[in-house]
Design an enzyme around this catalytic site. Structure first.
Site, PDB file in Angstrom:
ATOM      1  N   LYS A  71       0.824  -1.220   0.000  1.00  0.00           N
ATOM      2  CA  LYS A  71       0.000   0.000   0.000  1.00  0.00           C
ATOM      3  C   LYS A  71       0.852   1.261   0.000  1.00  0.00           C
ATOM      4  O   LYS A  71       0.576   2.191  -0.760  1.00  0.00           O
ATOM      5  CB  LYS A  71      -0.950  -0.010   1.207  1.00  0.00           C
ATOM      6  CG  LYS A  71      -1.826   1.230   1.295  1.00  0.00           C
ATOM      7  CD  LYS A  71      -3.091   0.994   2.068  1.00  0.00           C
ATOM      8  CE  LYS A  71      -2.885   0.257   3.368  1.00  0.00           C
ATOM      9  NZ  LYS A  71      -2.180   1.005   4.405  1.00  0.00           N
ATOM     10  N   THR A  73       3.857   1.475  -1.095  1.00  0.00           N
ATOM     11  CA  THR A  73       4.511   1.507  -2.401  1.00  0.00           C
ATOM     12  C   THR A  73       3.594   2.160  -3.435  1.00  0.00           C
ATOM     13  O   THR A  73       4.022   3.021  -4.216  1.00  0.00           O
ATOM     14  CB  THR A  73       4.869   0.068  -2.831  1.00  0.00           C
ATOM     15  OG1 THR A  73       5.659  -0.513  -1.796  1.00  0.00           O
ATOM     16  CG2 THR A  73       5.628   0.042  -4.138  1.00  0.00           C
ATOM     17  N   ARG A  94       2.501   8.348   7.055  1.00  0.00           N
ATOM     18  CA  ARG A  94       2.783   8.158   8.476  1.00  0.00           C
ATOM     19  C   ARG A  94       4.257   7.866   8.662  1.00  0.00           C
ATOM     20  O   ARG A  94       4.902   7.297   7.774  1.00  0.00           O
ATOM     21  CB  ARG A  94       1.983   6.962   9.009  1.00  0.00           C
ATOM     22  CG  ARG A  94       0.492   7.225   9.090  1.00  0.00           C
ATOM     23  CD  ARG A  94      -0.228   5.969   9.491  1.00  0.00           C
ATOM     24  NE  ARG A  94      -0.002   4.928   8.500  1.00  0.00           N
ATOM     25  CZ  ARG A  94      -0.239   3.651   8.709  1.00  0.00           C
ATOM     26  NH1 ARG A  94      -0.682   3.235   9.889  1.00  0.00           N
ATOM     27  NH2 ARG A  94      -0.029   2.761   7.766  1.00  0.00           N
ATOM     28  N   LYS A 105      10.814  -8.403   9.147  1.00  0.00           N
ATOM     29  CA  LYS A 105      11.511  -7.721   8.074  1.00  0.00           C
ATOM     30  C   LYS A 105      10.485  -6.945   7.247  1.00  0.00           C
ATOM     31  O   LYS A 105       9.423  -7.430   6.925  1.00  0.00           O
ATOM     32  CB  LYS A 105      12.213  -8.765   7.202  1.00  0.00           C
ATOM     33  CG  LYS A 105      13.497  -8.286   6.557  1.00  0.00           C
ATOM     34  CD  LYS A 105      14.235  -9.457   5.940  1.00  0.00           C
ATOM     35  CE  LYS A 105      15.180  -9.023   4.828  1.00  0.00           C
ATOM     36  NZ  LYS A 105      16.296  -8.205   5.301  1.00  0.00           N
ATOM     37  N   ALA A 273      -3.170   1.548  12.608  1.00  0.00           N
ATOM     38  CA  ALA A 273      -4.609   1.569  12.332  1.00  0.00           C
ATOM     39  C   ALA A 273      -5.348   0.418  13.005  1.00  0.00           C
ATOM     40  O   ALA A 273      -6.564   0.432  13.092  1.00  0.00           O
ATOM     41  CB  ALA A 273      -4.861   1.537  10.838  1.00  0.00           C
ATOM     42  N   PHE A 301      -3.656  -0.299   7.092  1.00  0.00           N
ATOM     43  CA  PHE A 301      -4.339  -1.591   6.911  1.00  0.00           C
ATOM     44  C   PHE A 301      -5.517  -1.480   5.941  1.00  0.00           C
ATOM     45  O   PHE A 301      -5.480  -0.653   5.027  1.00  0.00           O
ATOM     46  CB  PHE A 301      -4.740  -2.177   8.269  1.00  0.00           C
ATOM     47  CG  PHE A 301      -3.557  -2.438   9.151  1.00  0.00           C
ATOM     48  CD1 PHE A 301      -2.483  -3.218   8.699  1.00  0.00           C
ATOM     49  CD2 PHE A 301      -3.462  -1.909  10.443  1.00  0.00           C
ATOM     50  CE1 PHE A 301      -1.368  -3.454   9.503  1.00  0.00           C
ATOM     51  CE2 PHE A 301      -2.350  -2.141  11.247  1.00  0.00           C
ATOM     52  CZ  PHE A 301      -1.309  -2.903  10.773  1.00  0.00           C
ATOM     53  N   PHE A 381       2.572  -8.242  -9.085  1.00  0.00           N
ATOM     54  CA  PHE A 381       3.708  -9.033  -8.589  1.00  0.00           C
ATOM     55  C   PHE A 381       4.149  -9.973  -9.700  1.00  0.00           C
ATOM     56  O   PHE A 381       3.323 -10.370 -10.539  1.00  0.00           O
ATOM     57  CB  PHE A 381       3.286  -9.824  -7.341  1.00  0.00           C
ATOM     58  CG  PHE A 381       3.306  -8.980  -6.090  1.00  0.00           C
ATOM     59  CD1 PHE A 381       4.346  -9.072  -5.184  1.00  0.00           C
ATOM     60  CD2 PHE A 381       2.277  -8.070  -5.826  1.00  0.00           C
ATOM     61  CE1 PHE A 381       4.361  -8.285  -4.032  1.00  0.00           C
ATOM     62  CE2 PHE A 381       2.298  -7.277  -4.694  1.00  0.00           C
ATOM     63  CZ  PHE A 381       3.340  -7.386  -3.787  1.00  0.00           C
ATOM     64  N   TRP A 409       6.295  -0.563  -8.285  1.00  0.00           N
ATOM     65  CA  TRP A 409       7.426  -1.211  -7.606  1.00  0.00           C
ATOM     66  C   TRP A 409       8.577  -1.393  -8.599  1.00  0.00           C
ATOM     67  O   TRP A 409       9.721  -1.102  -8.304  1.00  0.00           O
ATOM     68  CB  TRP A 409       6.971  -2.563  -7.045  1.00  0.00           C
ATOM     69  CG  TRP A 409       8.015  -3.245  -6.208  1.00  0.00           C
ATOM     70  CD1 TRP A 409       8.253  -3.072  -4.877  1.00  0.00           C
ATOM     71  CD2 TRP A 409       8.988  -4.197  -6.663  1.00  0.00           C
ATOM     72  NE1 TRP A 409       9.296  -3.843  -4.468  1.00  0.00           N
ATOM     73  CE2 TRP A 409       9.771  -4.552  -5.538  1.00  0.00           C
ATOM     74  CE3 TRP A 409       9.281  -4.778  -7.893  1.00  0.00           C
ATOM     75  CZ2 TRP A 409      10.824  -5.472  -5.629  1.00  0.00           C
ATOM     76  CZ3 TRP A 409      10.323  -5.697  -7.979  1.00  0.00           C
ATOM     77  CH2 TRP A 409      11.082  -6.024  -6.861  1.00  0.00           C
TER      78      TRP A 409
END
Lengths: 555, 555
Positions: A71, A73, A94, A105, A273, A301, A381, A409
């Protein structure tokens, strides 16, 4: 064969411009740019004199999965895409909490070619805002316990102190503690507990105040507990609102950084959130709206958490109306919501996508309730198959839902141009934003409405102690506050394991916590905790510095 | 009639130069100056290539009293005085802890016309170093408890975890706590406690490391507790030295600021001298010695605490030899050591000065043991009478002790020129610096030597538990570490009420804590606590912000 670099490697290979240059291009007066290193700055907003008029694009998502939807990204990439199509744009985000950094990670600064820089600094201490918030929170705790110890003039009942200490760390061992042990010179013993800093009411107040005066006013209204005769005790009663505001005097200035493509980014405030309200500060959003025509911002979220609170808490407080909403969806997330395990996501599975898309469907229905047309960003992806993608596109087309495949991305802003154009279409059309509920509705009913209309549940169940707290809320005149739901991010229910679009469930409200400074009532559902823990193998085990003192293994 | 301004008012009326200008004049390469706001910077010391050769002037004091002696003021003023007489000078100071700021009124940045600027920022969060140290300390605590919770592969005995959490706050209620309560999902219960950040071993390691590589190496050697079969467990065993060092990667760069007169100041690291070793970082001192011919630095509290540890811990570790020592003394302190109450200090009382000067006498004797000639700086206050001052001058003359009246509070550097000239005489004379004890002496004997030779006590008494800890120290091969005494600053004894030059007393060692990362053994005497408390009327009650968000009532 494509070579894949880590986010940190991409960040390190990117050209980064001096922050003064970014500020100048964004139209920020030179004297208001306080540099923190070469590539970060704090902005003295008192020196910016312009109307708050930029349009706000809110980025939200379907229910997140452990696969990661990207999100942030998409938010960053969309802002770069707006820049590419010639808009005067800023992104408002944020700031990350240090706690999770050492646990799982994964950073909070976007990924691939859609990142904000310098990612190391932003993900570690940034400009110290969370430390200042931690300090203000714990100074108040120390003032409370000192007041009790020094004679307790205010008659505070130590068993009814609701103000908890915080730490910006995932530390389950501090969830429930006993303090003040060791005899009369070490304080008055009482039960206590630590939350993670992002759940602090100071963080919420910080994010919901319009300026430093408003911040002080709101801090003074914080309820810290109750007297022996059950009267609420506020910060004003203790007389420390000035000192607490002083601790935040620099933190309250929003932080300017840049995306890999040089788009100005304001990163400021970072409540989670799931356990808090989940969006960046009103000050940052308003400042961005003073400087840019388009402000891309995200809520945490899924739309059931961050977006609902963005609409019902932040937008209402700030008097802003989102001009467009983007819902980030991924094939992988749909597969997981369709029942596929994380380690089987790579295999094509159109049936699972068909099954799991109901999760997206519910999020889209939810957002329409707020009167703004949602646009789906299908975040690509490498494992997505053509057939899977086509199914989702077809599904949206049949329902007249705008959708764009997003490749930010891999490609940066260029990979988001189609999305930006669709979002612009919505922005240029009149929307009819309205919050989900009126403030006049009793707290109990507000919660019921969220559970039924947003989560899709049958009803809400209040534990006995929550019922007592409802009475306290009514008795003290707090019934007109909005509600800040604390719920797992993984499910519309209060059970993290129920994926997809569950039906026929109830939500249990375990506890209600009045946050009279932030101006909302926190409702804890299920077993949600306001202090996370570390996993068996924390990400910290892979972290290091190199010969030059630079970060290694951070992400 | 002289108009007296508050320190904050003087600071605000002073001209302050952009930090890049101060850096350039100090010969610091431009690319190594990372600005934090307009008037503070962090210095990337890896880019400074020069031999460590500047001479070090150590400023210490007689036993402090609640009247305040102005050691930091003299340190800052002396550096300005050196500048006035044409020396290439820098001042190296400790950075303030936030904790005491909210408790007792009084900053740590000098006073009057001998201050470092910007005093508000330095006294609040500065550039975040203490927050980073707090974070590293508490991350380690979280990693330890998480390790125990997740199966405890290292077989750590939760009853024998010696690593404590810290907070940069005066908070007595956290001195002794029980953590991990609430059932199997909230950790493993154990007794714990919080120290103030300045007492953290991370702070000590931070101040005693030569560079970031050395920092990581020292962090890895920290002992966090013992296994069920009493073997020490280190950070290296936990595998988190890389992550902890990463948390400190920016903090480890020293902070550049300026005095009111534009003398460059490095402020870095800030352990208290009563409960820790009490001097700024080796990195800051070494960097100042690379850049300037004269480096004025201070150690905390009286010579029995800060100076002794400066010699026996820091100087030994850094391989430095102080070229001169200044002992700050005041008429007011002598009166208090002579039995006068604080509210009677304004009245002339030569007899009390005569009686109380024995405190100064003992400090001077102590310092001579280190082979360096001490110079007395008699820091002037408006209440001093001519006869009182003359008595002290005469007393020094009879003993062949150099003394200068210091008026830096009122006059800035000009008020310290006489002192600077006397100090320069000593610096230009060969001194024969040597630490008080050899490292080969057993810990028990080192402590005895400090008690007898520095405090003037008859002997040292070890409690039963301290005796057991002495055995642990021997068994683990830690007997060659230097000792870091934790003792009240107000008295040579372990009883804060025994002023002057007490004799015929014993010092009780309550606890010995091996700090194998810092490389010393902490010896707790009397009832000294490593977490202070707040007073009944904390200074915080007077603090506020004005309309423009600036500090009010800070000092």
């Amino acid at each position: 064969m494509v070579e894949y670099l880590s986010d940190l490697e991409i960040a390190n290979r990117s050209e980064i411009r001096p922050i003064q240059e970014i500020a100048e291009k964004a139209g920020i007066p030179k004297e208001s740019v306080e540099p923190y290193g070469f590539y970060k700055a704090k902005i003295n907003t008192q020196l910016i004199d312009a109307p708050v008029k930029g349009k706000v694009v809110l980025v939200t998502a379907m229910s997140p999965t452990p696969a990661g939807e990207g999100k942030s990204t998409v938010t960053v990439g969309l802002s770069d895409a707006f820049k590419k199509i010639g808009e005067n744009v800023m992104v408002a985000l944020r700031e990350p909490s240090l706690g999770p950094v050492f646990g799982m990670k994964g950073g909070a600064t976007g990924g691939g070619y859609a990142q904000v820089l310098p990612m190391e600094e932003i993900n570690l201490h940034f400009n110290g805002d969370l430390h200042a918030i931690t300090t203000a929170n714990n100074a108040l705790a120390a003032f409370i316990d000192n007041h009790i110890y020094q004679g307790n003039q205010l008659n505070i009942d130590p068993r009814r102190v609701t103000w908890k200490r915080v730490i910006d760390m995932n530390d389950r061992t501090l969830r429930q503690v006993v303090v003040g042990l060791g005899g009369p010179f070490k304080g008055v013993p009482r039960e206590d507990g630590f939350d993670i800093t992002v759940a602090s009411e100071i963080m919420a107040v910080f994010c919901l105040s319009r300026d430093i005066k408003d911040l002080k006013e709101n801090i003074s209204k914080i309820t810290i507990g109750f007297t022996y005769d059950r009267k609420p005790v506020t910060v004003k009663d203790l007389g420390v609102e000035g000192a607490l505001t002083l601790i935040l005097k620099d933190a309250i200035k929003p932080n300017l950084v840049q995306t890999i493509e040089g788009t100005p980014a304001l990163i400021h405030g970072g409540p989670f959130a799931n356990i808090a309200h989940g969006c960046n500060s009103i000050i940052a959003t308003n400042t961005a709206r003073q400087l840019a025509d388009v402000v891309v911002t995200e809520s945490g979220f899924g739309s059931d958490l961050g977006a609902e609170k963005f609409m019902d808490i932040k937008a209402r407080r700030a008097g802003l109306e989102p001009s467009a909403i983007v819902v980030v969806a991924t094939i992988r997330a749909m597969k997981m919501h369709g029942g596929v395990a994380k380690d089987e996501l790579k295999a094509e599975n159109v049936e699972a996508v068909k099954k799991g898309i109901v999760n997206l469907e519910k999020h889209l229905e939810n957002l329409k309730q707020f009167g703004v047309e949602p646009v789906v960003a299908l975040n690509a992806f490498v494992t997505d198959s053509e057939e899977e993608v086509n199914f989702v596109k077809q599904w949206c087309a049949e329902r007249n839902i705008k959708i764009a495949l997003t490749e930010v991305w891999e490609k940066g802003g260029e990979g988001g141009v189609e999305l930006a154009k669709l979002v612009k279409e919505v922005m240029d059309t009149e929307q009819n934003f309205k919050p989900l509920y009126e403030l006049e509705l009793p707290v109990e009913e507000k919660i019921r409405k969220i559970v039924q209309d947003i989560y899709g549940g049958d009803d809400v169940v209040f534990t006995d102690s929550a019922k007592k707290q409802l009475k306290t809320i009514k008795d003290n005149g707090w019934d007109n506050y909005p509600v800040c739901m604390a719920k797992t991010q993984y499910s519309f229910t209060d059970d993290a394991k129920k994926l997809g679009r569950p039906a026929g469930f109830e939500i249990t409200i375990r506890e209600l916590i009045p946050k009279t400074g932030a101006g909302f009532i926190v409702a804890l559902t299920g077993d949600i905790m306001t202090m996370p823990g570390l996993p068996k193998q924390p990400a910290a085990l892979n972290m290091d510095i190199d010969e030059n003192g630079n970060a290694v293994g951070l992400f």
